[in-house]
Every structure is written in structure tokens, then in C-alpha cells.
Design a protein around this motif. Sequence first.
Motif, PDB file in Angstrom:
ATOM      1  N   MET A   1       0.832  -1.202   0.000  1.00 27.37           N
ATOM      2  CA  MET A   1       0.000   0.000   0.000  1.00 27.37           C
ATOM      3  C   MET A   1       0.870   1.257   0.000  1.00 27.37           C
ATOM      4  O   MET A   1       1.637   1.480   0.915  1.00 27.37           O
ATOM      5  CB  MET A   1      -0.864   0.031   1.264  1.00 27.37           C
ATOM      6  N   THR A   2       0.737   2.059  -1.034  1.00 29.32           N
ATOM      7  CA  THR A   2       1.468   3.324  -1.031  1.00 29.32           C
ATOM      8  C   THR A   2       0.477   4.458  -0.880  1.00 29.32           C
ATOM      9  O   THR A   2      -0.541   4.510  -1.565  1.00 29.32           O
ATOM     10  CB  THR A   2       2.247   3.505  -2.347  1.00 29.32           C
TER      11      THR A   2
ATOM     12  N   LYS B   4      15.326   1.796   1.989  1.00 25.32           N
ATOM     13  CA  LYS B   4      15.697   1.732   0.580  1.00 25.32           C
ATOM     14  C   LYS B   4      14.619   2.401  -0.272  1.00 25.32           C
ATOM     15  O   LYS B   4      13.449   2.431   0.107  1.00 25.32           O
ATOM     16  CB  LYS B   4      15.813   0.244   0.204  1.00 25.32           C
ATOM     17  N   ILE B   5      15.002   2.947  -1.421  1.00 25.02           N
ATOM     18  CA  ILE B   5      14.018   3.467  -2.381  1.00 25.02           C
ATOM     19  C   ILE B   5      13.265   2.281  -2.977  1.00 25.02           C
ATOM     20  O   ILE B   5      13.871   1.290  -3.369  1.00 25.02           O
ATOM     21  CB  ILE B   5      14.729   4.278  -3.493  1.00 25.02           C
ATOM     22  N   GLU B   6      11.946   2.363  -3.006  1.00 25.90           N
ATOM     23  CA  GLU B   6      11.148   1.231  -3.505  1.00 25.90           C
ATOM     24  C   GLU B   6      10.644   1.417  -4.933  1.00 25.90           C
ATOM     25  O   GLU B   6      10.303   0.460  -5.611  1.00 25.90           O
ATOM     26  CB  GLU B   6       9.947   0.995  -2.572  1.00 25.90           C
ATOM     27  N   LYS B   7      10.552   2.690  -5.348  1.00 22.15           N
ATOM     28  CA  LYS B   7       9.980   2.956  -6.664  1.00 22.15           C
ATOM     29  C   LYS B   7      10.564   4.234  -7.233  1.00 22.15           C
ATOM     30  O   LYS B   7      10.779   5.200  -6.505  1.00 22.15           O
ATOM     31  CB  LYS B   7       8.464   3.122  -6.532  1.00 22.15           C
ATOM     32  N   VAL B   8      10.816   4.229  -8.527  1.00 19.39           N
ATOM     33  CA  VAL B   8      11.318   5.410  -9.224  1.00 19.39           C
ATOM     34  C   VAL B   8      10.437   5.638 -10.448  1.00 19.39           C
ATOM     35  O   VAL B   8      10.222   4.711 -11.225  1.00 19.39           O
ATOM     36  CB  VAL B   8      12.793   5.198  -9.653  1.00 19.39           C
ATOM     37  N   TYR B 144       0.572  10.570 -11.188  1.00 17.17           N
ATOM     38  CA  TYR B 144       0.820  10.798  -9.760  1.00 17.17           C
ATOM     39  C   TYR B 144       0.368   9.582  -8.934  1.00 17.17           C
ATOM     40  O   TYR B 144       1.011   9.214  -7.948  1.00 17.17           O
ATOM     41  CB  TYR B 144       0.120  12.059  -9.268  1.00 17.17           C
ATOM     42  N   ASP B 145      -0.734   8.960  -9.328  1.00 12.71           N
ATOM     43  CA  ASP B 145      -1.191   7.754  -8.611  1.00 12.71           C
ATOM     44  C   ASP B 145      -0.143   6.644  -8.718  1.00 12.71           C
ATOM     45  O   ASP B 145       0.182   5.982  -7.735  1.00 12.71           O
ATOM     46  CB  ASP B 145      -2.528   7.257  -9.191  1.00 12.71           C
ATOM     47  N   LEU B 146       0.383   6.464  -9.936  1.00 13.05           N
ATOM     48  CA  LEU B 146       1.419   5.447 -10.182  1.00 13.05           C
ATOM     49  C   LEU B 146       2.684   5.709  -9.364  1.00 13.05           C
ATOM     50  O   LEU B 146       3.334   4.790  -8.877  1.00 13.05           O
ATOM     51  CB  LEU B 146       1.862   5.505 -11.646  1.00 13.05           C
ATOM     52  N   ALA B 147       3.042   6.999  -9.270  1.00  9.59           N
ATOM     53  CA  ALA B 147       4.324   7.390  -8.685  1.00  9.59           C
ATOM     54  C   ALA B 147       4.293   7.447  -7.158  1.00  9.59           C
ATOM     55  O   ALA B 147       5.350   7.532  -6.527  1.00  9.59           O
ATOM     56  CB  ALA B 147       4.737   8.747  -9.247  1.00  9.59           C
ATOM     57  N   ALA B 148       3.094   7.389  -6.580  1.00 14.61           N
ATOM     58  CA  ALA B 148       2.971   7.527  -5.117  1.00 14.61           C
ATOM     59  C   ALA B 148       3.840   6.508  -4.390  1.00 14.61           C
ATOM     60  O   ALA B 148       3.939   5.351  -4.801  1.00 14.61           O
ATOM     61  CB  ALA B 148       1.505   7.376  -4.710  1.00 14.61           C
TER      62      ALA B 148
END
Lengths: 155, 155, 155
Positions: A1-2, B4-8, B144-148
Amino acid sequence: MTAKIEKVSVIVSKGSLEGIYPALIMANGARAEGIEANLFFTFFGLDAVHKAKHEHIKLATVGNPGLHLATWAGGLPGMSAVMTHYLARRMDELDIPPIPEFVELIADTGAGLYACQASVDLFGLSKEDFVDQVRDIITVGEFYDLAAGGQIIFT
Amino acid sequence: MTAKIEKVSVIVSKGSLEGIYPALIMANGARAEGIEANLFFTFFGLDAVHKAKHEHIKLATVGNPGLHLATWAGGLPGMSAVMTHYLARRMDELDIPPIPEFVELIADTGAGLYACQASVDLFGLSKEDFVDQVRDIITVGEFYDLAAGGQIIFT
Amino acid sequence: MTAKIEKVSVIVSKGSLEGIYPALIMANGARAEGIEANLFFTFFGLDAVHKAKHEHIKLATVGNPGLHLATWAGGLPGMSAVMTHYLARRMDELDIPPIPEFVELIADTGAGLYACQASVDLFGLSKEDFVDQVRDIITVGEFYDLAAGGQIIFT
């Protein structure tokens, strides 16, 4: 969940049409989703909110291979104006407003508009040079305070 | 302790070789680390996934002082092609693929590729104009939804 | 309540004066606020820390409509040097240091400076080509590890 993005702070650093529009579209798209949005105008990006310049922003036709023009053609007198005019007409057909109106519209949605102190000093400008929608001239440090808890997008 | 970064989520807004490669390298580097990656092609960045254009992307030789060419030399007919060719050969030696193959390779690692709705409308394009790896045409709000929950990198 | 920004990692990808300064100003502004800062030099941005080039960085006068020069005027021999000189004098008056000194000053505040491995390979460079303030040559993956828990700003 983000979790959903809650805030977007867009830095506008370029003074060309193709530099400014993506910034405005990112800010406007955020407000349309109910996301808090700030715009921070710095370096040549200040032109987007400069009273004497914001109606004269052009597309870069040289140094812009994305246009797929021959380099010599991009440098022809008037070519930048021709391409800018073409794009402006397309935008009009799509109800994308010209830069001055777009900036006003975004400010009306409640986005915060700020000019960068260091750049304002560099170009010898003052608050009076900018459109009324610019709330304040702030430092980079103050910008980071504003942007905390959100995404920073440098354009 | 920083997680850690989880998404870019990388926004590709430029149509030049030196505009597109850093974006692809940032996305590819993320996938190599097991980080979720999205690419969002907007404005002239759409060329990177445009079937008729993605094989003809050039380096900007004028307006690019980073090349340390005299301005007049950058504008010589063919100079952009010469420099682009030189860089392409170096990349080949280093096993960095040309843009079309690189995009395909990144998509194969599971990265999500999306085209920006507003830009697609602006240039009068449609889904058929893009390579198959482009999953969908989406709005800025959907981006923006994808990048959250991750980092947004605007290139 | 939004927590303060704790870390800023600035990617420097452009080799022009107007590409590099905003990056340095964002990093310096972060350090002035006690925010951890990293600079990651990639592609033409490597010039900012390249011993033989960092004193010769110029403003892009063509392909930069923000200057409001006619395109043909931007291409005149010497125009880039003239505008660069003008801006350098203004910066001097405002105590904004030239790029080499500014990079040194930012490193002295404790910011971490890194060169991008892929770009270093692409241009056939090595650690010796860079100023001493560059701590290391790192991969994009290592950059993501460094940047975790903060903001990434791509310039």
C-alpha cells in the motif's frame, strides 16, 4: 500500500515554451487531483511570471533535435516564431491556455507561486516585475521548508 | 536509518539523445537494483517511444556548450549527425544499446512505460504511433497515482 | 504536520552555465539549512568537476529563448562568451562564486560529490580527470542507495 502524493513542488528553471509548459501541466494536474502544489520560479524560469516577458515566450528551435528540423533551418530568422505560433494554435484547439492565462488559472486553484531570491537578485529584479499571482520572493531554504512532505519536481 | 528506495518514476520530456539517455539509465539502474520503475514520456520525450522517430534521435550540437564546440561549428550541416555517430560508437563499445533496443530492454525488466495524454493530444498522436512496450496513455493525475510512494525524477 | 527534508541528492546532467548553477544553488541552499546534500555528476554535467573544463563553462546562447536574443544573434561568434562574461560579473557582485570555487565551497560544507560510472566510461575518463572534491565514481544503483530517505532533484 502506497499513500497518495499529498504535495508537489515544481521548480521552473527554463525560459522556453517547451521548458515552462511541462512544469505548468505537472502543477495543474496535481491541483486537479486535489494535491497541494507549489511553483518555484528560478533562473530563466522567472520569465513565466515576469510582466514584461511572459507573453513573449518562445519555443527553442535550435538545440532542440526533438523538432526534427535541420539545424540550419532552426536558425532561420523567424523559425522560432513560426513553430511557436503553430504550437500555440494547437494548444488553443485543445483548450490549453497561453502561459500568462495558464499561470493565473493555476494560481486560482490555490497553488502557491514563488520567485527564487538568488535569481531575482542575479537579474536585478524586484517584486513589482512579477505578476500579482507571485505570493513572495523566497530563498532556496524557504523553498525546502515549503516542499517538505511532498515531491520536488525540477523542470 | 533510511529505508531503501522502492519505486522510481522517471518523466522523459526531452527529444534529444542527451535528454533521453540519462532518463533510460536512471530507470534501468533502478530495475537492476530491484527497484520498481516507471517511465512517463511527455512533450518531445515521446520521440523515444515513437515508431517513426525513435531510430532518428540526435544529439543537440547547438545550444549545448557541454560539447565545447564553437557555436558556429555546432550549426554546420551534418555536425549533429557526426557527433551523434561518434557517441553511438562509444556506446556500442560499452554495450549501451541504441534507444529503441534500450527501451525494449527496460520494458522487458518489468518497468512500466506510459505516454502522457496531454502531449499525445497536442501532437495529434494515438496509441498506434508508439512502440508496443507503451502500456497505456495516461493523464498527469494517473501518473501521480502510479508514482505515489516513490521518487519522481523529471528529465 | 510535515517533517523537515533531511537529505537532498542533486543530479547534475548538463554542461552549460545555466544548467550547472541551479544544481549548485539547490545543493548549497540545502547545506545552509543543515540538510544533508549529495551531488551526482552525470553526462555533460561531469564538466562541472572536470579539471580541464570546469573553468571554461559557458552559457548556451542559441537554443535558449530565455535570453530573449534573436536566434541569429545567439549564434554570432563570441556571443556566448559575452553573455557568460556579463553573467559572471553580476554573480561576482552578488558574491556568487565561479563554478570551480562554488563546487569547492559546497564540498567544504560536507556535501558528498560523486561522478556517474556509466558517463565516466562513456567519455573515457578516470578519477584523475576530476577535482579532488569528487569522493568517488559510483553506479546509478549506488546513487539510489545514497539518496534513500531524501529528495532526488534531477537538473
